[in-house]
Scaffold this active site. Structure first.
Site, mmCIF file in Angstrom:
data_model
loop_
_atom_site.group_PDB
_atom_site.id
_atom_site.type_symbol
_atom_site.label_atom_id
_atom_site.label_comp_id
_atom_site.label_asym_id
_atom_site.label_seq_id
_atom_site.Cartn_x
_atom_site.Cartn_y
_atom_site.Cartn_z
ATOM 1 N N THR A 1 37.961 37.440 44.126
ATOM 2 C CA THR A 1 38.204 37.303 42.641
ATOM 3 C C THR A 1 38.972 36.253 42.291
ATOM 4 O OG1 THR A 1 39.636 39.152 42.717
ATOM 5 C CG2 THR A 1 37.405 39.706 42.289
ATOM 6 N N LYS B 1 40.330 40.901 50.213
ATOM 7 C CA LYS B 1 40.389 40.274 49.186
ATOM 8 C C LYS B 1 41.586 41.030 48.398
ATOM 9 C CE LYS B 1 39.605 41.132 45.436
ATOM 10 N NZ LYS B 1 39.974 41.759 44.173
ATOM 11 N N THR C 1 45.976 46.809 46.059
ATOM 12 C CA THR C 1 44.861 46.624 45.483
ATOM 13 C C THR C 1 43.982 45.494 46.496
ATOM 14 O OG1 THR C 1 45.063 46.755 43.250
ATOM 15 C CG2 THR C 1 43.071 45.685 43.910
ATOM 16 N N GLU D 1 48.830 36.574 42.387
ATOM 17 C CA GLU D 1 48.543 35.848 41.187
ATOM 18 C C GLU D 1 50.033 35.374 40.720
ATOM 19 O OE1 GLU D 1 46.784 38.745 38.723
ATOM 20 O OE2 GLU D 1 44.778 38.084 39.563
ATOM 21 N N SER E 1 39.268 37.450 29.089
ATOM 22 C CA SER E 1 39.062 36.785 27.823
ATOM 23 C C SER E 1 37.854 35.476 28.114
ATOM 24 C CB SER E 1 40.286 36.223 26.980
ATOM 25 O OG SER E 1 41.134 37.543 26.929
#
Lengths: 383, 383
Positions: free
Chosen positions: B146, B168, B179, B259, B383
């Site tokens: 992702t 992942k 996660t 991230e 978004s």
């Protein structure tokens, strides 16, 4: 107005030189009586700063005549020398005010793990004592600021008596308590047991439900001093309501000034089986970094709300959960609800409602978004 | 190599059109036997995605022939329709592979609260089945990304048998599990009870101790499939060690790709009274936003470590705590230790040791710093 709004109090705020930038950094609050009743609530962090350990001890007698507060250093994790410094601070205030050190509470805020410059702090107490005034509340509120962009004060006046106070806090805001130093004063004529009951009831649903960044401070201190100077002894309910109103107002001011925040988020949990469930769910939502980032991006990302609810032990069924963001029920029965494009997130205030559909209890937690400014401010704080 | 390093497995990774940008988004892993033993570990979040609910059910029989994984949508909080979609996914895979739907696990990752485009996903399964290959592991690993910047694979080969896998995960990394979607394969000839025991033991001290941002996903899935194709039945200890090695390697790869992170932080808690204490303290430190910001700013702010320890229920005395950052004992006996200016924080790896001085147990939690890039990435994700 602040801590000198109520009769029977004097205060001062000065620059003692603790902060290298020369800003005000020392506040003194004195109860001139006739009563000296007092109560306090402190951080539940097990690593407690020296002034917290000291003030907890002196408050056991239920009386305080003075409070010395400094910004520019938390005096936390400073070992025996740090405790000696707090003791010396109380002794110096006692000496200049001609009282006992056991009547002096001390509160400190700033960096952890740094000893205070006592060669500046002790002369500062003498200077502050010389400037004590019945109009000194504002200056005292200014002197306890750290990263606060504004000073925070609040006053409630009732029939012949008043509750007022000041607060500082901008980062490290989390329950138990939201990191802060708060001094409340009242001229109501009440004993320390009544003050203690009203203060604990008020903080439980105000400061304890402000959760800016999930981090719990070593220095949180909320003090309530009563001078009895009004000669009025209000009923408990009226007094408790006034204390709660001041705490609520100050708590809101803390959230609005939270470090780097661009959104103030009200997380309202409804239809919980118990109040504890509602609080646990509210905190879990308020502490979810991904959701806080989404809110910052004006993204009504309700999936992150459900994901946060799912980590709690609260009573609920996943397929009965409902979530509204700014009035739009974007999640119904645990699944897609109204069109998320209808959610207007342009304004600073954001309101999240989490409906657990499991009972009739409710709780509200206040938090902020997570922003790049928060990161910048807190990655550079001590450097 | 990935999931096809072990003998008896085929895999494929293709672009089914679930992601609007046309990137690969569908992976298929097939166990060609002779055994079909399998075990799985899933998120402890009570809000579970449809594919988690499905895969938990089919795994009860201890056998799996195929796993369908998609990125581009988590199929979480999607109600009865979402579950029907997962069911239809398994049925389609069963149809093209000529097996039963009960032999097919499904895993999804991506945005929560959005239904999957089944008109793209179902034809994608047919396409993936046509491309199944004993060399398809790498493509499968790529198709489940992702926000991952790199795909993650790991292989351990022992005497005649192999454990390999893919993972992942980049955001929403937190325990129970961090996660992730992970598929491990082995050609060892072992039954599902042995797989289950080895997998639970491995995840408990690897993926469960990766805590990037404290957020727990609705979709975490770790599967282990055994084909028995090597004809070798290794001893439990050797097999468990191999599974743990692959999980550990993949967990490290997840942290390194978290991230927005600029620092990988190893939080090692030593001398704890119990392993649970060590884990609780490690998590509390790893989740402290203020500390994570400080590390980002290359600031060895040990006060924030002590503050985090103080919020736990672990056994310790505040004045016996010691903290080292990158080898320098900046906090000794709960107070100022060695000169913090000696701490070199220029490199990506940061090592924090928290010594509770309360026992002999230890645990290590892996996390990252908190950065403006994390905020940017997560405020713009949907978004």
């Amino acid at each position: 107005m602040s801590v000198t709004a109520a009769k029977g109090f004097q205060a001062a705020g000065i620059a003692a030189g603790i902060k290298e930038n020369g800003n005000p950094d020392l506040a003194l609050v004195v109860n001139t009586g006739p009563r000296r009743a007092a109560a306090g609530v402190f951080t539940s962090n097990r690593v407690k700063a020296a002034p917290v350990l000291w003030s907890e001890q002196v408050l056991k007698a239920g009386e305080l005549t003075a409070v010395v507060l400094n910004s520019g250093g938390a005096n936390a994790c400073t070992g025996p020398k740090g405790f000696q410094d707090t003791h010396a601070t109380a002794e110096k205030a006692a000496e200049v005010l001609d009282i006992g050190a056991g009547e002096v509470a001390v509160a400190s805020t700033g960096l952890i793990g740094v000893l205070l410059p006592m060669d500046k702090l002790l002369p500062g107490i003498e200077k502050a004592a010389r400037e004590l005034s019945e109009h000194g509340g504002e200056k005292a509120a200014i002197a306890i600021k750290t990263t606060d962009t504004v000073h925070k004060t609040s006053v409630v006046t009732r029939d012949g008596w008043t509750v007022g106070g000041m607060a500082k806090g901008a980062g490290m805001l989390a329950p138990g308590l939201a990191t802060m130093l708060v001094v409340l004063t009242t001229d109501a004529d009440l004993d320390s047991a009544t003050l203690d009951k009203a203060l604990r009831a008020a903080t439980r649903t105000t400061f304890d439900r402000v959760d800016s960044d999930g981090c719990m401070s070593t220095n949180d201190t909320v003090l309530l001093l009563a001078s009895g100077a009004s000669g009025v002894s209000p009923g408990y309910d009226a007094f408790a309501a006034a204390v709660r109103a001041v705490c609520d107002d100050l708590g809101q001011q803390l959230i609005r000034d939270a470090e780097g925040a661009s959104k103030d988020i009200r997380v309202e949990v409804i239809n919980a089986a118990t109040e504890d469930d509602a609080v646990e769910v509210g905190r879990s939502i308020a502490r979810n970094n991904l959701l806080k980032c989404a809110i910052h991006g004006e993204d009504p990302n309700w999936g992150r709300v459900l994901s946060a609810i799912g980590t709690t032990r609260a009573a609920f069924e996943p397929d009965r959960l409902n979530v509204a963001i700014n009035g739009v029920w974007v999640c119904k029965n645990g699944s897609v609800g109204e069109d998320r494009d209808k959610v207007d997130m342009r304004y600073r205030e954001v309101h999240i409602v989490a409906d657990l559909a499991a009972g009739a209890e409710t709780a509200t937690i206040w938090t902020n978004d997570l922003t790049a400014d928060y990161v910048h401010e807190n990655s550079a704080y001590s450097s």
